[in-house]
Design a protein around this motif. Structure first.
Motif, PDB file in Angstrom:
ATOM      1  N   TYR A 155       0.845  -1.209   0.000  1.00  0.00           N
ATOM      2  CA  TYR A 155       0.000   0.000   0.000  1.00  0.00           C
ATOM      3  C   TYR A 155       0.877   1.256   0.000  1.00  0.00           C
ATOM      4  CZ  TYR A 155      -4.456  -2.386   1.033  1.00  0.00           C
ATOM      5  OH  TYR A 155      -5.599  -3.144   0.982  1.00  0.00           O
ATOM      6  N   LYS A 160      -0.859   4.641  -1.172  1.00  0.00           N
ATOM      7  CA  LYS A 160      -2.070   4.553  -0.351  1.00  0.00           C
ATOM      8  C   LYS A 160      -1.655   4.572   1.120  1.00  0.00           C
ATOM      9  CE  LYS A 160      -4.420   1.863  -3.949  1.00  0.00           C
ATOM     10  NZ  LYS A 160      -5.077   0.572  -4.295  1.00  0.00           N
ATOM     11  N   LYS A 161      -1.257   5.731   1.588  1.00  0.00           N
ATOM     12  CA  LYS A 161      -0.651   5.832   2.915  1.00  0.00           C
ATOM     13  C   LYS A 161      -1.650   5.576   4.037  1.00  0.00           C
ATOM     14  CE  LYS A 161       3.037   8.852   1.304  1.00  0.00           C
ATOM     15  NZ  LYS A 161       3.710  10.169   1.417  1.00  0.00           N
ATOM     16  N   THR A 162      -2.900   5.999   3.853  1.00  0.00           N
ATOM     17  CA  THR A 162      -3.912   5.741   4.886  1.00  0.00           C
ATOM     18  C   THR A 162      -4.143   4.245   5.047  1.00  0.00           C
ATOM     19  OG1 THR A 162      -5.005   7.855   4.424  1.00  0.00           O
ATOM     20  CG2 THR A 162      -6.297   6.186   5.597  1.00  0.00           C
ATOM     21  N   ASP A 163      -4.258   3.542   3.929  1.00  0.00           N
ATOM     22  CA  ASP A 163      -4.414   2.081   3.974  1.00  0.00           C
ATOM     23  C   ASP A 163      -3.175   1.427   4.575  1.00  0.00           C
ATOM     24  OD1 ASP A 163      -6.957   2.128   2.846  1.00  0.00           O
ATOM     25  OD2 ASP A 163      -6.204   1.902   0.797  1.00  0.00           O
ATOM     26  N   ILE A 165      -1.062   2.687   6.820  1.00  0.00           N
ATOM     27  CA  ILE A 165      -1.034   2.879   8.272  1.00  0.00           C
ATOM     28  C   ILE A 165      -2.033   1.944   8.959  1.00  0.00           C
ATOM     29  CG2 ILE A 165      -1.602   4.504  10.125  1.00  0.00           C
ATOM     30  CD1 ILE A 165      -0.397   6.724   8.371  1.00  0.00           C
ATOM     31  N   ALA A 166      -3.246   1.844   8.412  1.00  0.00           N
ATOM     32  CA  ALA A 166      -4.262   0.977   9.016  1.00  0.00           C
ATOM     33  C   ALA A 166      -3.802  -0.483   9.028  1.00  0.00           C
ATOM     34  CB  ALA A 166      -5.583   1.119   8.257  1.00  0.00           C
ATOM     35  N   GLU A 169      -0.982  -0.969  11.571  1.00  0.00           N
ATOM     36  CA  GLU A 169      -1.533  -1.000  12.925  1.00  0.00           C
ATOM     37  C   GLU A 169      -2.170  -2.353  13.227  1.00  0.00           C
ATOM     38  OE1 GLU A 169      -4.096   2.391  12.826  1.00  0.00           O
ATOM     39  OE2 GLU A 169      -2.541   3.765  13.582  1.00  0.00           O
ATOM     40  N   ILE A 185       5.317   3.099  10.059  1.00  0.00           N
ATOM     41  CA  ILE A 185       4.389   4.209  10.301  1.00  0.00           C
ATOM     42  C   ILE A 185       5.199   5.466  10.604  1.00  0.00           C
ATOM     43  CG2 ILE A 185       2.544   5.120  11.759  1.00  0.00           C
ATOM     44  CD1 ILE A 185       1.650   2.227  12.249  1.00  0.00           C
ATOM     45  N   LYS A 189       4.935   9.155   8.913  1.00  0.00           N
ATOM     46  CA  LYS A 189       4.695  10.360   9.710  1.00  0.00           C
ATOM     47  C   LYS A 189       5.787  11.410   9.479  1.00  0.00           C
ATOM     48  CE  LYS A 189       0.943   9.021  11.850  1.00  0.00           C
ATOM     49  NZ  LYS A 189      -0.365   9.718  11.654  1.00  0.00           N
TER      50      LYS A 189
END
Length: 294
Positions: A155, A160-163, A165-166, A169, A185, A189
């Motif tokens: 990702y 697709k940085k939001t995907d 990170i999720a 996590e 992550i 950041k």
């Protein structure tokens, strides 16, 4: 942190159900006419030998045996999967994908095959197929930390940085000792300008790391700490990181481990500081001494 293919490959091989054999014949055996049961036994013996050879980093010999195994037991998905994993560990990506596709056709519900295929596509920089393959494997066997981490990497490289990170996590939630997702992550950041959060994540990663791989978050933390104005602490962390693993003084190596442009730029300047140059020189000298014959 991306370059863990060799480790993942070894783990997957050991989980493949192939029995390890106590002896290795270093010459490819001549096989007489054999019945089906003998062929299966000989093929599995060859796979066991190939796994042992791979653990010794003798990939050419390992590949030779695995290829012969696929000829003896061509309908055995393990044979093709092991061969594909060997090709992947030996950086022969196209051959790896071809072998793993055959394994997948024979056993489409084996998650390990999908995970290896995802790694092969990632290495080929075909990130959409990497995502698809890793997702397919996770649909069969969910919540595997390493596979989730690999999916997060795919990702990230797809933008697709939001995907990413999720998914990182979720990987970390499965195993709090598995610090690599936190490290990555932190990379995201830092690129976004949230240096304080990156520092927090890298501190957690350094605390959790128990081997030389901890050099990566330690160097990232060093650069970020230096950028925040604590120059002495940053230099101490940087020197300690290079002492752990001087490969992290190589910018190409950092890029291969998914470091972004902002962190790369700051790290290049950091590594040009006199104390860091001295640490790198010492690291190269120590490495040369370790490689020299006794």
């Amino acid at each position: 942190m991306y370059k863990r293919i060799a480790l993942l490959f070894t783990i997957l091989l050991l989980n493949s159900g192939i029995a390890k054999r106590p002896a290795i014949a270093y010459l490819v055996p001549h096989l007489p006419n054999l019945d089906d049961r003998q062929l299966e036994r000989e093929g599995n013996d060859l796979l066991g030998e190939s796994i042992q050879l791979a653990q010794l980093q003798q990939f050419d010999l390992a590949i030779t045996r695995a290829k012969l195994a696929t000829q003896l037991i061509p309908k055995n998905p393990d044979a093709w999967s092991v061969l594909g994993g060997l090709y992947l560990a030996d950086n022969k990506t196209d051959l790896s994908i071809a072998a793993l596709q055959k394994a997948k056709a024979l056993e489409p519900k084996e998650s390990a095959i999908w995970f290896r295929l995802g790694n092969a596509y990632f290495q080929k920089k075909d990130y959409s197929k990497a995502i698809e393959s890793l997702q397919s494997g996770l649909a069969i066997k969910p919540n595997v930390p390493g596979a989730l981490f690999d999916l997060g990497n795919a990702y990230l490289m797809s933008g697709k940085k939001t995907d990413a990170i999720a998914t990182y996590e979720k990987a970390y939630a499965q195993d709090k000792k598995f610090w690599y997702p936190l490290n990555n992550i932190g990379l995201i950041k830092y690129e976004a300008g949230d240096i304080n959060e990156a520092i927090r994540l890298w501190k957690l990663s350094v605390a959790a790391a128990t081997d030389s791989n901890g050099a990566e978050p330690k160097l990232a933390l060093a650069v970020a700490t230096y950028q925040k104005g604590d120059k002495e602490q940053g230099l101490k962390l940087g020197e300690a990181a290079i002492k752990l693993d001087n490969r992290y003084g190589n910018i190409t190596f950092l890029k291969e481990n998914l470091w972004g442009d902002r962190l790369i730029t700051d790290t290049q300047a950091f590594l040009e500081l006199p104390r860091m140059k001295a640490a790198l020189a010492q690291g190269r000298s120590t490495q040369a001494e370790e490689k020299s014959p006794r």
